[in-house]
Design an enzyme around this catalytic site. Structure first.
Site, short mmCIF file in Angstrom:
data_model
loop_
_atom_site.label_atom_id
_atom_site.label_comp_id
_atom_site.label_asym_id
_atom_site.label_seq_id
_atom_site.Cartn_x
_atom_site.Cartn_y
_atom_site.Cartn_z
CD GLU A 247 1.02 -12.20 -8.74
OE1 GLU A 247 2.23 -11.83 -9.00
OE2 GLU A 247 0.21 -11.43 -8.86
NE ARG B 57 2.77 -10.27 -4.43
CZ ARG B 57 2.55 -8.77 -4.12
NH1 ARG B 57 1.91 -8.51 -5.34
NH2 ARG B 57 3.17 -8.17 -3.34
NE ARG C 251 6.37 -8.37 -7.29
CZ ARG C 251 7.03 -9.33 -8.37
NH1 ARG C 251 8.25 -9.79 -8.10
NH2 ARG C 251 6.31 -9.76 -9.05
CG HIS D 64 7.57 -5.24 -10.05
ND1 HIS D 64 8.08 -6.27 -10.19
CD2 HIS D 64 6.24 -5.07 -10.57
CE1 HIS D 64 7.11 -7.05 -10.36
NE2 HIS D 64 6.06 -6.58 -10.43
CE LYS E 170 4.42 -8.14 -13.20
NZ LYS E 170 4.08 -8.34 -11.90
NE ARG F 175 -1.05 -2.34 -14.80
CZ ARG F 175 -0.57 -2.92 -13.92
NH1 ARG F 175 -1.03 -4.21 -13.79
NH2 ARG F 175 0.34 -2.75 -13.39
CB THR G 140 -1.45 -7.35 -5.67
OG1 THR G 140 -1.70 -7.46 -6.94
CG2 THR G 140 -2.29 -8.36 -4.68
CD GLN H 295 -3.71 -6.27 -9.80
OE1 GLN H 295 -4.53 -6.42 -8.87
NE2 GLN H 295 -2.69 -6.67 -9.87
#
Length: 251
Positions: A57, A59, A88, A147, A174, A216, A235, A239
């Site tokens: 990913e 960013r 983002r 989010h 997502k 997760r 991030t 996580q």
């Protein structure tokens, strides 16, 4: 909790890339690269490769140097790992200062969609439906994301959000929701099972924060199209590391 047996496979990866299937029962791991300079990006990218990431990913919301725009394509071609490009916005926990009417978000995502294996498009962007169509026409898989940081999670509200994003034309939905306790994490896990049964596309439904880690990893992580884990640079709150995700599968 009853487990879903319905899964919806999707291939991510353009020609020349070692593509992967998501939406089955395999644990797929997306590792973020969120650096600002060329040397840092290369270093984090290599760390992700060394961790055996399934997806990178990238960013790009913190980048200010236009010359870095082609670096992701170069690194993808070298390592041949699928790349999800994410821009983002600040309102959803990132760094990109969304200015209404500027068109900059759309321009940058369209540019990425020319080469990226997948792009992340925030559902709340005013012209998200048009951008989703454009990105898919350019050959990119589209992850429609949301989010939520300041709203208590409920089963009805979560399902409503997921269904709305799926209806926008997403290839993958997502949603990451800040959770504060085990009961809220259970709502997330039940939504993962529901999504596999009820929706025709893969989903990523996770909890943020320490209470959300359990959504997760382990079996909950396998219900998602992929889970996000770091190889040294986190991030998102809660996580886990790649090692923690892989170890959770052996418990």
């Amino acid at each position: 909790m009853a487990e879903s047996t319905s899964h919806h496979e999707l291939r991510i990866g353009r020609p020349g890339v070692n593509g992967i299937s998501v939406g089955d029962t395999s644990m797929r791991i997306a590792v973020p690269v969120a650096a600002f300079t060329k040397s840092e990006i290369v270093q984090q990218w290599q760390a992700a490769v060394d961790s055996d990431a399934d997806i990178i990913e990238w960013r790009v919301d913190g980048l200010v140097d236009p010359e870095l725009e082609t670096l992701g394509l170069t690194l993808r071609d070298i390592h041949r790992i699928p790349v999800l490009v994410t821009l983002r916005t600040k309102r959803e926990g990132g760094r990109f200062p969304l200015r209404e009417g500027s068109g900059e978000y759309r321009r940058l995502l369209r540019q990425a969609a020319h080469w990226a294996d997948a792009v992340d498009i925030e559902a709340a962007i005013p012209d998200a439906p048009e951008l989703i169509v454009e990105a898919r026409e350019l050959g990119s898989i589209v992850v429609v994301s949301q989010h939520v940081f300041d709203e208590a999670v409920t089963a009805d509200r979560l399902r409503e959000c997921v269904k709305e994003m799926a209806a926008m034309g997403a290839d993958i939905v997502k949603i990451a929701w800040m959770v504060n306790n085990d009961d809220e994490a259970t709502v997330i896990e039940e939504a993962q099972v529901w999504a596999n049964d009820a929706l025709p596309i893969p989903t990523v439904i996770v909890g943020m924060g320490e209470a959300g880690v359990r959504t997760r990893v382990g079996q909950p992580g396998t219900r998602n199209a992929f889970t996000f884990a770091h190889a040294g640079t986190s991030t998102a709150p809660g996580q886990p590391s790649v090692d923690e995700v892989r170890q959770s599968l052996t418990v």
